[in-house]
Scaffold this motif. Structure first.
Motif, PDB file in Angstrom:
ATOM      1  N   GLN A  63       0.873  -1.288   0.009  1.00  0.00           N
ATOM      2  CA  GLN A  63       0.071   0.021   0.018  1.00  0.00           C
ATOM      3  C   GLN A  63       0.803   1.309  -0.092  1.00  0.00           C
ATOM      4  O   GLN A  63       1.738   1.204   0.806  1.00  0.00           O
ATOM      5  CB  GLN A  63      -0.886  -0.043   1.307  1.00  0.00           C
ATOM      6  CG  GLN A  63      -1.732   1.200   1.509  1.00  0.00           C
ATOM      7  CD  GLN A  63      -2.699   0.862   2.730  1.00  0.00           C
ATOM      8  OE1 GLN A  63      -3.435   0.058   2.702  1.00  0.00           O
ATOM      9  NE2 GLN A  63      -2.426   1.825   3.573  1.00  0.00           N
ATOM     10  N   ASP A  65       0.326   5.562   0.151  1.00  0.00           N
ATOM     11  CA  ASP A  65      -0.467   6.760   0.488  1.00  0.00           C
ATOM     12  C   ASP A  65       0.305   7.914  -0.114  1.00  0.00           C
ATOM     13  O   ASP A  65       1.158   8.173   0.029  1.00  0.00           O
ATOM     14  CB  ASP A  65      -0.558   6.874   1.975  1.00  0.00           C
ATOM     15  CG  ASP A  65      -1.235   5.721   2.662  1.00  0.00           C
ATOM     16  OD1 ASP A  65      -2.279   5.177   2.098  1.00  0.00           O
ATOM     17  OD2 ASP A  65      -1.114   5.387   3.837  1.00  0.00           O
ATOM     18  N   THR A  71      -2.159  11.098  -8.849  1.00  0.00           N
ATOM     19  CA  THR A  71      -3.112  10.045  -8.837  1.00  0.00           C
ATOM     20  C   THR A  71      -2.149   8.975  -9.478  1.00  0.00           C
ATOM     21  O   THR A  71      -1.138   9.085  -9.765  1.00  0.00           O
ATOM     22  CB  THR A  71      -4.223  10.276  -9.731  1.00  0.00           C
ATOM     23  OG1 THR A  71      -3.692  10.614 -11.167  1.00  0.00           O
ATOM     24  CG2 THR A  71      -5.260  11.559  -9.242  1.00  0.00           C
ATOM     25  N   THR A  73      -2.269   4.958 -11.698  1.00  0.00           N
ATOM     26  CA  THR A  73      -2.922   3.787 -12.441  1.00  0.00           C
ATOM     27  C   THR A  73      -1.710   2.498 -12.590  1.00  0.00           C
ATOM     28  O   THR A  73      -0.824   2.709 -12.589  1.00  0.00           O
ATOM     29  CB  THR A  73      -3.191   4.318 -14.008  1.00  0.00           C
ATOM     30  OG1 THR A  73      -2.245   4.897 -14.525  1.00  0.00           O
ATOM     31  CG2 THR A  73      -4.158   5.419 -13.819  1.00  0.00           C
ATOM     32  N   SER A  83      -6.020  -1.285  -6.865  1.00  0.00           N
ATOM     33  CA  SER A  83      -7.028  -0.170  -6.580  1.00  0.00           C
ATOM     34  C   SER A  83      -6.363   1.007  -6.380  1.00  0.00           C
ATOM     35  O   SER A  83      -5.187   1.201  -5.679  1.00  0.00           O
ATOM     36  CB  SER A  83      -8.060  -0.512  -5.658  1.00  0.00           C
ATOM     37  OG  SER A  83      -7.497  -0.546  -4.483  1.00  0.00           O
ATOM     38  N   PHE A  84      -6.869   2.306  -6.701  1.00  0.00           N
ATOM     39  CA  PHE A  84      -6.542   3.743  -6.123  1.00  0.00           C
ATOM     40  C   PHE A  84      -7.744   4.213  -5.760  1.00  0.00           C
ATOM     41  O   PHE A  84      -8.478   4.812  -6.481  1.00  0.00           O
ATOM     42  CB  PHE A  84      -5.835   4.401  -7.279  1.00  0.00           C
ATOM     43  CG  PHE A  84      -5.382   6.014  -6.960  1.00  0.00           C
ATOM     44  CD1 PHE A  84      -4.452   6.058  -5.875  1.00  0.00           C
ATOM     45  CD2 PHE A  84      -5.969   6.896  -7.376  1.00  0.00           C
ATOM     46  CE1 PHE A  84      -4.023   7.264  -5.619  1.00  0.00           C
ATOM     47  CE2 PHE A  84      -5.648   8.090  -7.024  1.00  0.00           C
ATOM     48  CZ  PHE A  84      -4.836   8.414  -5.947  1.00  0.00           C
ATOM     49  N   GLU A  85      -8.024   4.606  -4.448  1.00  0.00           N
ATOM     50  CA  GLU A  85      -9.246   5.109  -4.007  1.00  0.00           C
ATOM     51  C   GLU A  85      -8.604   6.123  -2.674  1.00  0.00           C
ATOM     52  O   GLU A  85      -7.508   5.402  -2.044  1.00  0.00           O
ATOM     53  CB  GLU A  85     -10.325   4.188  -3.561  1.00  0.00           C
ATOM     54  CG  GLU A  85     -10.742   3.385  -4.470  1.00  0.00           C
ATOM     55  CD  GLU A  85     -11.680   2.350  -3.870  1.00  0.00           C
ATOM     56  OE1 GLU A  85     -12.345   2.662  -2.561  1.00  0.00           O
ATOM     57  OE2 GLU A  85     -12.211   1.504  -4.545  1.00  0.00           O
ATOM     58  N   ASN A  86      -9.405   7.163  -2.667  1.00  0.00           N
ATOM     59  CA  ASN A  86      -8.899   8.090  -1.407  1.00  0.00           C
ATOM     60  C   ASN A  86      -7.476   8.213  -1.373  1.00  0.00           C
ATOM     61  O   ASN A  86      -6.979   8.112  -0.151  1.00  0.00           O
ATOM     62  CB  ASN A  86      -9.469   7.407  -0.140  1.00  0.00           C
ATOM     63  CG  ASN A  86     -10.971   7.244  -0.260  1.00  0.00           C
ATOM     64  OD1 ASN A  86     -11.749   8.012  -0.742  1.00  0.00           O
ATOM     65  ND2 ASN A  86     -11.491   6.303   0.233  1.00  0.00           N
ATOM     66  N   LYS A  87      -6.699   8.548  -2.351  1.00  0.00           N
ATOM     67  CA  LYS A  87      -5.456   8.761  -2.302  1.00  0.00           C
ATOM     68  C   LYS A  87      -4.377   7.551  -2.076  1.00  0.00           C
ATOM     69  O   LYS A  87      -3.346   7.715  -1.428  1.00  0.00           O
ATOM     70  CB  LYS A  87      -5.079   9.988  -1.363  1.00  0.00           C
ATOM     71  CG  LYS A  87      -5.646  11.169  -1.876  1.00  0.00           C
ATOM     72  CD  LYS A  87      -5.112  12.376  -1.077  1.00  0.00           C
ATOM     73  CE  LYS A  87      -6.288  12.270   0.285  1.00  0.00           C
ATOM     74  NZ  LYS A  87      -5.664  13.487   1.099  1.00  0.00           N
ATOM     75  N   ARG A  88      -4.977   6.278  -2.027  1.00  0.00           N
ATOM     76  CA  ARG A  88      -4.450   5.223  -1.427  1.00  0.00           C
ATOM     77  C   ARG A  88      -4.444   4.223  -2.653  1.00  0.00           C
ATOM     78  O   ARG A  88      -5.156   3.793  -3.454  1.00  0.00           O
ATOM     79  CB  ARG A  88      -5.031   4.468  -0.258  1.00  0.00           C
ATOM     80  CG  ARG A  88      -4.644   3.347   0.218  1.00  0.00           C
ATOM     81  CD  ARG A  88      -5.099   2.915   1.717  1.00  0.00           C
ATOM     82  NE  ARG A  88      -4.473   3.986   2.494  1.00  0.00           N
ATOM     83  CZ  ARG A  88      -5.150   3.913   3.890  1.00  0.00           C
ATOM     84  NH1 ARG A  88      -6.113   3.398   4.009  1.00  0.00           N
ATOM     85  NH2 ARG A  88      -4.637   4.688   4.375  1.00  0.00           N
TER      86      ARG A  88
END
Length: 132
Positions: A63, A65, A71, A73, A83-88
């Motif tokens: 992971q 952060d 962003t 990909t 996955s990339f969500e909520n800056k993670r």
């Protein structure tokens, strides 16, 4: 220096990878980052992570952060769920690759109005026996 020059200046990105690791038999788990040290606003770069995991098997999660303005990909996931969500950024393996060493990568993109020093922190999670 006017505002337009500040926006055009290179954006310095300093990443710190904080790796959680435990000793396994006679070897340690380590992760090495390969990425540029600078990124211009609106620019992109590749972040490549080399994972030395020895004989570790089973579930694992890598992971990162990211700070505001960046962003990610997927490029090469080595069969992980990405996955990339909520800056993670997350790479999740139900069964981590069998190779003692392998690489994963993702594309990092800076917003056009991003500027300043940014820090990324990363963590590697795994299960060994009954311990996480």
């Amino acid at each position: 220096m006017n505002l337009s020059c500040k926006i055009i200046n290179k954006l310095f990105l300093f990443w710190i990878l904080l790796v959680s690791f435990k000793s396994m038999s006679s070897q340690d788990i380590s992760i090495t980052r390969n990425e540029p040290t600078t990124l211009i606003p609106g620019g992109e770069c590749v972040v490549e992570l080399t994972i030395n995991k020895g004989s570790l098997s089973g579930f694992a999660k890598l992971q990162d952060d990211l700070p505001e303005g960046l962003t990610a990909t997927a490029i090469d996931t080595k069969s992980a769920s990405f996955s990339f969500e909520n800056k993670r950024v997350k790479f999740i393996w139900m069964s981590i690759p069998a190779d003692a060493q392998f690489k994963v990568s993702y594309k990092l993109k800076a917003d056009a109005n991003a500027f300043g020093t940014k820090t990324t922190t990363g963590t590697f999670y795994y299960i060994q026996g009954n311990d996480t």
